[in-house]
Design a protein around this motif. Structure first.
Motif, PDB file in Angstrom:
ATOM      1  N   GLY A   1      71.458  41.804  59.517  1.00 23.48           N
ATOM      2  CA  GLY A   1      72.684  41.020  59.399  1.00 23.48           C
ATOM      3  C   GLY A   1      73.844  41.846  58.877  1.00 23.48           C
ATOM      4  O   GLY A   1      73.677  42.899  58.257  1.00 23.48           O
ATOM      5  N   GLU A   2      75.018  41.334  59.131  1.00 21.51           N
ATOM      6  CA  GLU A   2      76.257  41.936  58.637  1.00 21.51           C
ATOM      7  C   GLU A   2      77.096  40.824  58.014  1.00 21.51           C
ATOM      8  O   GLU A   2      77.442  39.867  58.692  1.00 21.51           O
ATOM      9  N   LYS A   3      77.391  40.964  56.743  1.00 23.27           N
ATOM     10  CA  LYS A   3      78.219  39.968  56.040  1.00 23.27           C
ATOM     11  C   LYS A   3      77.692  38.552  56.245  1.00 23.27           C
ATOM     12  O   LYS A   3      78.422  37.644  56.641  1.00 23.27           O
ATOM     13  N   GLU A   4      76.385  38.379  55.995  1.00 21.13           N
ATOM     14  CA  GLU A   4      75.737  37.068  56.086  1.00 21.13           C
ATOM     15  C   GLU A   4      75.680  36.498  57.504  1.00 21.13           C
ATOM     16  O   GLU A   4      75.422  35.312  57.684  1.00 21.13           O
ATOM     17  N   LYS A   5      75.959  37.316  58.517  1.00 24.60           N
ATOM     18  CA  LYS A   5      75.888  36.853  59.905  1.00 24.60           C
ATOM     19  C   LYS A   5      74.829  37.648  60.647  1.00 24.60           C
ATOM     20  O   LYS A   5      74.762  38.868  60.537  1.00 24.60           O
ATOM     21  N   ARG A   6      74.018  36.934  61.415  1.00 24.22           N
ATOM     22  CA  ARG A   6      72.968  37.593  62.193  1.00 24.22           C
ATOM     23  C   ARG A   6      73.560  38.368  63.361  1.00 24.22           C
ATOM     24  O   ARG A   6      74.521  37.926  63.979  1.00 24.22           O
ATOM     25  N   LYS A   7      72.951  39.481  63.649  1.00 24.65           N
ATOM     26  CA  LYS A   7      73.274  40.248  64.854  1.00 24.65           C
ATOM     27  C   LYS A   7      72.077  40.282  65.793  1.00 24.65           C
ATOM     28  O   LYS A   7      72.181  40.747  66.917  1.00 24.65           O
ATOM     29  N   VAL A   8      70.952  39.796  65.278  1.00 21.73           N
ATOM     30  CA  VAL A   8      69.756  39.578  66.100  1.00 21.73           C
ATOM     31  C   VAL A   8      69.201  38.199  65.772  1.00 21.73           C
ATOM     32  O   VAL A   8      69.331  37.715  64.647  1.00 21.73           O
ATOM     33  N   ASN A   9      68.629  37.570  66.767  1.00 21.99           N
ATOM     34  CA  ASN A   9      68.001  36.260  66.607  1.00 21.99           C
ATOM     35  C   ASN A   9      66.607  36.379  67.219  1.00 21.99           C
ATOM     36  O   ASN A   9      66.474  36.729  68.391  1.00 21.99           O
ATOM     37  N   LEU A  10      65.588  36.121  66.411  1.00 29.81           N
ATOM     38  CA  LEU A  10      64.205  36.266  66.845  1.00 29.81           C
ATOM     39  C   LEU A  10      63.523  34.905  66.901  1.00 29.81           C
ATOM     40  O   LEU A  10      63.498  34.181  65.906  1.00 29.81           O
ATOM     41  N   ASP A  11      62.993  34.567  68.043  1.00 35.40           N
ATOM     42  CA  ASP A  11      62.226  33.335  68.208  1.00 35.40           C
ATOM     43  C   ASP A  11      60.815  33.706  68.633  1.00 35.40           C
ATOM     44  O   ASP A  11      60.551  33.956  69.813  1.00 35.40           O
ATOM     45  N   PRO A  12      59.877  33.752  67.667  1.00 36.65           N
ATOM     46  CA  PRO A  12      58.500  34.080  68.023  1.00 36.65           C
ATOM     47  C   PRO A  12      57.790  32.876  68.626  1.00 36.65           C
ATOM     48  O   PRO A  12      58.160  31.731  68.381  1.00 36.65           O
TER      49      PRO A  12
ATOM     50  N   ARG B   1      49.069  26.668  76.801  1.00 43.48           N
ATOM     51  CA  ARG B   1      50.313  26.239  76.147  1.00 43.48           C
ATOM     52  C   ARG B   1      51.226  27.417  75.852  1.00 43.48           C
ATOM     53  O   ARG B   1      50.807  28.559  75.827  1.00 43.48           O
ATOM     54  N   PHE B   2      52.479  27.061  75.608  1.00 51.97           N
ATOM     55  CA  PHE B   2      53.479  27.996  75.103  1.00 51.97           C
ATOM     56  C   PHE B   2      54.189  27.273  73.972  1.00 51.97           C
ATOM     57  O   PHE B   2      54.746  26.195  74.177  1.00 51.97           O
ATOM     58  N   ILE B   3      54.130  27.851  72.770  1.00 52.02           N
ATOM     59  CA  ILE B   3      54.749  27.233  71.602  1.00 52.02           C
ATOM     60  C   ILE B   3      55.749  28.221  71.039  1.00 52.02           C
ATOM     61  O   ILE B   3      55.398  29.356  70.703  1.00 52.02           O
ATOM     62  N   LEU B   4      56.999  27.790  70.920  1.00 51.08           N
ATOM     63  CA  LEU B   4      58.066  28.626  70.405  1.00 51.08           C
ATOM     64  C   LEU B   4      58.522  28.084  69.061  1.00 51.08           C
ATOM     65  O   LEU B   4      58.805  26.892  68.949  1.00 51.08           O
ATOM     66  N   ALA B   5      58.581  28.942  68.055  1.00 48.57           N
ATOM     67  CA  ALA B   5      59.008  28.516  66.715  1.00 48.57           C
ATOM     68  C   ALA B   5      60.522  28.623  66.629  1.00 48.57           C
ATOM     69  O   ALA B   5      61.114  29.627  66.990  1.00 48.57           O
ATOM     70  N   SER B   6      61.143  27.572  66.125  1.00 54.68           N
ATOM     71  CA  SER B   6      62.590  27.547  65.947  1.00 54.68           C
ATOM     72  C   SER B   6      62.909  26.806  64.661  1.00 54.68           C
ATOM     73  O   SER B   6      62.159  25.930  64.236  1.00 54.68           O
TER      74      SER B   6
ATOM     75  N   GLU C   1      45.735  34.079  70.375  1.00 52.25           N
ATOM     76  CA  GLU C   1      46.616  33.962  71.533  1.00 52.25           C
ATOM     77  C   GLU C   1      47.676  35.050  71.507  1.00 52.25           C
ATOM     78  O   GLU C   1      47.859  35.740  70.506  1.00 52.25           O
ATOM     79  N   LYS C   2      48.394  35.181  72.606  1.00 55.93           N
ATOM     80  CA  LYS C   2      49.405  36.224  72.784  1.00 55.93           C
ATOM     81  C   LYS C   2      50.641  35.904  71.945  1.00 55.93           C
ATOM     82  O   LYS C   2      51.212  34.824  72.049  1.00 55.93           O
ATOM     83  N   LEU C   3      51.061  36.862  71.106  1.00 58.84           N
ATOM     84  CA  LEU C   3      52.299  36.735  70.347  1.00 58.84           C
ATOM     85  C   LEU C   3      53.439  37.277  71.194  1.00 58.84           C
ATOM     86  O   LEU C   3      53.354  38.389  71.727  1.00 58.84           O
ATOM     87  N   VAL C   4      54.477  36.482  71.343  1.00 61.16           N
ATOM     88  CA  VAL C   4      55.663  36.864  72.109  1.00 61.16           C
ATOM     89  C   VAL C   4      56.894  36.593  71.251  1.00 61.16           C
ATOM     90  O   VAL C   4      56.833  35.833  70.273  1.00 61.16           O
ATOM     91  N   ALA C   5      58.001  37.194  71.626  1.00 58.58           N
ATOM     92  CA  ALA C   5      59.259  36.917  70.932  1.00 58.58           C
ATOM     93  C   ALA C   5      60.400  36.949  71.933  1.00 58.58           C
ATOM     94  O   ALA C   5      60.493  37.872  72.750  1.00 58.58           O
ATOM     95  N   GLY C   6      61.242  35.914  71.864  1.00 59.16           N
ATOM     96  CA  GLY C   6      62.505  35.907  72.580  1.00 59.16           C
ATOM     97  C   GLY C   6      63.550  36.445  71.626  1.00 59.16           C
ATOM     98  O   GLY C   6      63.633  36.004  70.473  1.00 59.16           O
TER      99      GLY C   6
END
Length: 118
Positions: free
Chosen positions: A92-103, A110-115, A10-15
């Protein structure tokens, strides 16, 4: 008794949420190294309707979506989420994310999002 069958690829996507736009090209390069070339990259969208991520990521936060040419087996989604978590930490910078990836995976059925959230 149900018969176990292999799922079709199936198609891999990322938010993607990003608060440091200067990381965008390097992030896309990192994603391509793991999942192959993208076949779609959306425009940047303002992500201001919630402040949930502001404390960790800073603001403003932008959202965009990416899909990849290479199809994946749906049972790989959990492993893909672990890979994207590693990519998040690398930006990340100092243990904080600057990007958040939800594949996620997308098909006609169907559409299944991993969180990692409950």
């Amino acid at each position: 008794m149900a018969v176990h069958e292999l799922f079709s690829r199936e198609k891999l996507v990322a938010g993607i949420l990003i608060s440091r736009l200067e990381y965008r090209e390097d992030l896309l390069t990192a994603l391509e190294a793991e999942f192959g070339p993208p076949d779609y990259i959306s425009e940047l969208l303002d992500f201001s309707f919630t402040r949930y991520y502001d404390k960790e990521m800073g603001s403003p936060i932008m959202r965009f979506f990416v899909s990849f040419k290479q199809l994946v087996e749906p049972n790989r989604l959990a492993a893909i989420k672990l890979i994207t978590g590693k990519i998040e930490r690398s930006f990340g910078e100092k243990e904080k994310r600057k990007v958040n990836l939800d594949p996620g995976i997308l098909s006609l059925r169907r559409f299944i999002l991993a969180s990692t959230k409950e």
